[in-house]
Structures are given as C-alpha cells and as structure tokens.
Design an enzyme around this catalytic site. Structure first.
Site, PDB file in Angstrom:
ATOM      1  N   SER A 173       7.874  23.813 -43.634  1.00  0.00           N
ATOM      2  CA  SER A 173       6.896  23.700 -44.816  1.00  0.00           C
ATOM      3  C   SER A 173       7.239  24.447 -45.633  1.00  0.00           C
ATOM      4  CB  SER A 173       5.403  23.927 -44.057  1.00  0.00           C
ATOM      5  OG  SER A 173       4.954  25.352 -43.928  1.00  0.00           O
ATOM      6  N   LYS A 218       6.110  31.758 -51.348  1.00  0.00           N
ATOM      7  CA  LYS A 218       5.468  30.579 -51.113  1.00  0.00           C
ATOM      8  C   LYS A 218       3.884  30.393 -51.445  1.00  0.00           C
ATOM      9  CE  LYS A 218       4.955  27.719 -46.692  1.00  0.00           C
ATOM     10  NZ  LYS A 218       5.086  27.759 -45.135  1.00  0.00           N
ATOM     11  N   SER A 248       8.686  26.788 -39.738  1.00  0.00           N
ATOM     12  CA  SER A 248       8.743  26.469 -41.256  1.00  0.00           C
ATOM     13  C   SER A 248       9.610  27.261 -42.146  1.00  0.00           C
ATOM     14  CB  SER A 248       7.182  26.604 -41.775  1.00  0.00           C
ATOM     15  OG  SER A 248       6.681  25.310 -41.528  1.00  0.00           O
TER      16      SER A 248
HETATM   17  N1  GLN Z   1       6.336  21.623 -38.417  1.00  0.00           N
HETATM   18  C1  GLN Z   1       5.164  22.328 -37.808  1.00  0.00           C
HETATM   19  C2  GLN Z   1       3.769  21.803 -38.208  1.00  0.00           C
HETATM   20  O1  GLN Z   1       3.850  20.934 -38.980  1.00  0.00           O
HETATM   21  C3  GLN Z   1       5.372  23.838 -38.431  1.00  0.00           C
HETATM   22  C4  GLN Z   1       5.004  24.019 -39.644  1.00  0.00           C
HETATM   23  C5  GLN Z   1       5.061  25.406 -39.707  1.00  0.00           C
HETATM   24  O2  GLN Z   1       5.846  26.517 -39.272  1.00  0.00           O
HETATM   25  N2  GLN Z   1       3.952  25.830 -41.005  1.00  0.00           N
HETATM   26  O3  GLN Z   1       2.913  22.371 -37.874  1.00  0.00           O
END
Ligand code: GLN
Length: 486
Positions: free
Chosen positions: A151, A76, A175
C-alpha cells in the site's frame, strides 16, 4: 541533484555544494512537473517545506546541523502531521487535519529533515497495488501501465521517479517491501516494536510497522537510525538501544550463512523472477557466503491466518470512524443509526468494507474460537518456523513478490490480489524484519530480492543489503521517466 542518493545529498549539503533551500526547490519543481503522470502525492506542502529548509540552512550556518538536516523526504499519508491533511487514502478522512505529529514525524523533524508532502496509498493501507486509494491509482514510473505495488505505492513511485530522495511507508503484510520491489528501490520493514506506531493511523495494530523506502540500504540505515527507538506513547515499542546502523555497514560477509526457504521457490513463482533472485544469491556466494535450503513448513497458512487477524484488528480499529468521533459525516441524518450507517457507507471504499465485514464476522460470538483463536495459534507456528530456521542460518533470502509489477486493473478478484503477498505476510505475523533490494528486471519491470533476519537484526540486514549494492548496480538504475517527465 536528484541523481544523488540521500547519503550523497547529505554530504553535499554538509560541504556547501548547495543549500537545503535549493535542494528542496529542485524536488518541488520535479513534483510539480511530473506528478500529474504518477499521482504519487495526495498533498504537497511546498510552503512549509521551504520554511523548514530555511531553518535547516540556518542551523547549518551556525554549526548546529545534524547528519540529515535539510534532506527532503515524503511521508505516506498514514502518518499524522500536525496542521496537514492526513487522509489515509480514504474519503473518510478527506477532511481530517491531524492535530499532532506521529512520533516518526517528530523524530524526523528533530533531525532537521524536510517534508515535501504526503504520499498516495491504498485506502487504510489495505491493498497490494495502490488501486484502492480514494485519490486514484498511482502509476509505476518504470511503466505507466503498471501498478507501483501497495500500500505504500505513492512513496515507492515518488522515490523511483526522483521526486524525493526517500520516503516513509508502513508495512502490515508487505506494504514497504512489495512496492519497493515493484519500483526498483530499497525498502525496509523493521522488527515489530522497533519504530513507534504512535500517530500512525492503525490498520492491524499487531502487524503494522513503519520504515524507510529509499535508493539504497545505506540511505535506509540513515533513516532507520532517526526513526527507531522506544516511545512511551506506544506500549508495544521496545526499550532497546538503537545501534548506529550506518557504522555497521562495512562488515565482511565471509562465513555468512544464507537459507533459501524452499517454500519461497515453488509454484506460482515467475521463472524469470526466480532466475534473478538466484543470480543475486550467487553474488553473495562470490562474497564469501554459504547457501543452503531451509524449510518454513507453515508458509502456506500465512495468507489465510493474516486474512483473519488483519481484518479482525481492522474492524476494531476502524470502528472510530463513525461520523461523530472521527471521519466523514453524511448530510441530514434522520437519527443516530442513520448517521452511523450512511457516514460509513459513504466514507469507506469497497475493500475496506469487505475487511470490516470479515473482521466483524470472525470476532463475533460463535466464530471467534474457530477463526480468530485458530489464526493466532497458526501465527505462533509461523513465528516458530522462522526461529527454527535462524538456528541454522543467519539470514533468509527469496523473492519479495512472485511476479514483477502487474498491469493496472489486472487483478480483479480480491483473492488474486491477496496472493501477491505470499512471501511478505508471514514476516509480519512473526514480527521479524525484512528488506527488499533491487535485483534485476523482467520485461523492463524491476525485481526485488527479499532478505529476512531474526528479531532486531536490522543492522545485519542493512549490512547484507549494502554489501550486495557495493557489488552490483541494480539499485542505481533509474526509469526513463525520471528524465523525460521531470
Ligand atoms: N496487501 C496486504 C493487505 O492488503 C498488506 C498491506 C500492508 O502491508 N499494509 O492487507
């Protein structure tokens, strides 16, 4: 070659069926052919990958190759990689070449794995759909009109499409698990502190944790064994031995006590997703597990508490991107304040700005106790819910997400997007580990079963997931995309 799991690829490299150079070239070719349709990579580091492959092949020839030597992976674009652009999905870091490697990257390099490149992601890991990336949305290989989740959506889509055998992601509120669920692969979020955060661009430091996305729990076990462990450069990483997660994979499940949190089967859960999850639980019963309902009474406070704590930490972490110390710098600033303002205005996208505003507000004098302190107290209650539940049961099971992957562009207001993480976010607040494994399809889109354990129960979670994958073949299903486009 791409049909094989990482575990099978490692065996094939060992037996000399093909070289790492051949394997790496194979995946690079697939990326080249197919990624135009998916947009799962931000950078592909082909030349470097082929060089690393050569080193791995030489190590193997001289008898010095470790278990995963020569296996191609993707990272990532939140992991700092020396000499390679590390954008975090943001215009702010579009020109940032990291001067050092994250600990996870160092450990993977030392194990002899090969990085094919950096995967697309929601900007600064904020999102549940991969639509907030500066580099454009990622598509779901099961259905190009659907999101891959976020994400770590680029990592999940690339693995599902067979563009890479496995990839690294991070999980702050879901994520890793949610995109794994949406793309029909296996994703593990380790216990907070299990994997070093050094060199991972910080979003919400008390919640962020790195982990693998792969085809199977067995693949995840191999990778967790490489990346886990104490690191003096991350004061929150825990000094605790790393078990051999692969060795732990064949423990029988008879007597396993499974809890189904009733709050994870309530309003808002797609009935077809529920059906798939309950079917999966039945498989466990047939393997000798017992099932009972449990309660996590503070579940409905998890999203509000998270959306105070995560933006508060983010507003602090992201203050370094000011056009001076880090990040995009605007042209011709008239003075210092203009430089800060315009650099941040131009460099950050809408969702990131929203969170910085929320975080700055809740941390400001007069609001701090009402919001931040309160949210921390709620966090403690949420953690206690899990600890109480684990007094009675070994693992918890439920859906990873209330619906299968939704259509690109479908979620227009931020709150409906935030509600996506209803089953994943409390896990980060509590610091416990969780894994999502493929458990069926609804309307042609994958469903993920989420399995949760107590702190440092990764070995158990991986075994529990692995036993399911020995009894079912959901995790072996591939989208037609993998053959048609690549
Ligand atoms: N969807 C959550 C957020 O927007 C979690 C994102 C993540 O785990 N990086 O913060």
């Amino acid at each position: 070659m791409y049909e094989k799991t990482l575990t099978q690829l490692a065996a094939a490299l060992k037996s000399g069926e093909f070289s790492s150079r051949e394997l790496t070239a194979h995946y690079l070719q697939r990326i080249e052919k197919a990624d135009g349709h998916l947009n799962s990579f931000i950078s592909v580091t082909a030349e470097q990958a082929l060089q690393q492959a050569e080193v791995a092949d030489n190590a193997r020839a001289s008898g010095n190759a470790g278990r995963l030597a020569g296996i191609p992976l993707a990272l990532k674009d939140i992991f700092c990689t020396q000499g390679v652009k590390t954008s975090c999905g943001s215009k702010m870091l579009d020109n940032f070449i990291a001067p050092y490697n994250a600990t996870v990257v160092e450990k993977l390099n030392a194990a002899g794995t090969i990085s094919l490149g950096k995967t697309n992601m929601d900007e600064f890991a904020m999102g549940s759909s991969n639509e907030s990336s500066y580099y454009g949305p990622v598509k779901n290989p099961w259905d190009l009109t659907a999101v891959p989740g976020g994400s770590s959506g680029g990592s999940a889509a690339a693995v599902a499409a067979g563009l890479v055998p496995a990839a690294m992601g991070t999980d702050t509120g879901g994520s890793i698990r949610q995109p794994a669920a949406f793309c029909g692969i296996t994703g593990l979020k380790p216990t907070y502190g299990r994997v070093s955060r050094f060199g991972i661009i910080a979003y919400a430091s008390s919640l962020d944790q790195a982990g693998p996305l792969a085809r199977s729990a067995e693949d995840c076990a191999h990778l967790l064994g490489v990346i886990a462990g104490h690191d003096g450069r991350d004061s929150t990483s825990v000094a605790r031995g790393v078990p051999d997660y692969v060795e732990g994979l064949n423990a029988p499940l008879s007597g396993l006590k499974i809890g189904l949190p009733k709050e994870y089967f309530g309003d808002g859960l797609d009935p077809e997703v529920e059906k798939a999850v309950r079917e999966a639980v039945k498989v466990y019963e047939s393997l000798g597990a017992t099932v009972r309902e449990v309660s996590l009474p503070h579940t409905h406070y998890a999203i509000p508490a998270y959306y105070v704590i995560a933006p508060a930490e983010a507003s602090s972490n992201l203050s370094r991107y000011d056009g001076v110390r880090f990040g995009h710098r605007c042209d011709n600033p008239s003075d210092l304040i203009d430089l800060y303002k315009r650099s941040r205005e131009e460099g950050f996208g809408e969702e990131v700005k929203r969170r910085i505003l929320i975080g700055t507000h809740t941390l400001s004098e007069g609001f701090f106790d009402a919001y931040y302190t309160k949210a921390q107290q709620v966090r403690r209650l949420i953690r206690q819910d899990f600890l109480d539940a684990f007094e009675d049961v070994d693992v918890l099971m439920g859906p990873a997400s209330p619906t299968p992957a939704f259509d690109l562009g479908a979620k227009k207001d931020p709150v409906s997007m935030y509600l996506q993480d209803i089953y994943t976010i409390a896990v980060n607040l509590a610091g416990i580990p969780g894994i999502s494994v493929p458990a069926g399809f609804v309307g042609g889109r994958p469903v993920g079963l989420q399995i949760l354990g107590t702190h440092f129960a990764e070995a158990q979670l991986l075994n529990v997931a692995h036993q399911f994958q020995q009894a079912t073949d959901w995790h072996l299903q591939r989208p037609a995309f993998a053959e048609e486009y690549a």
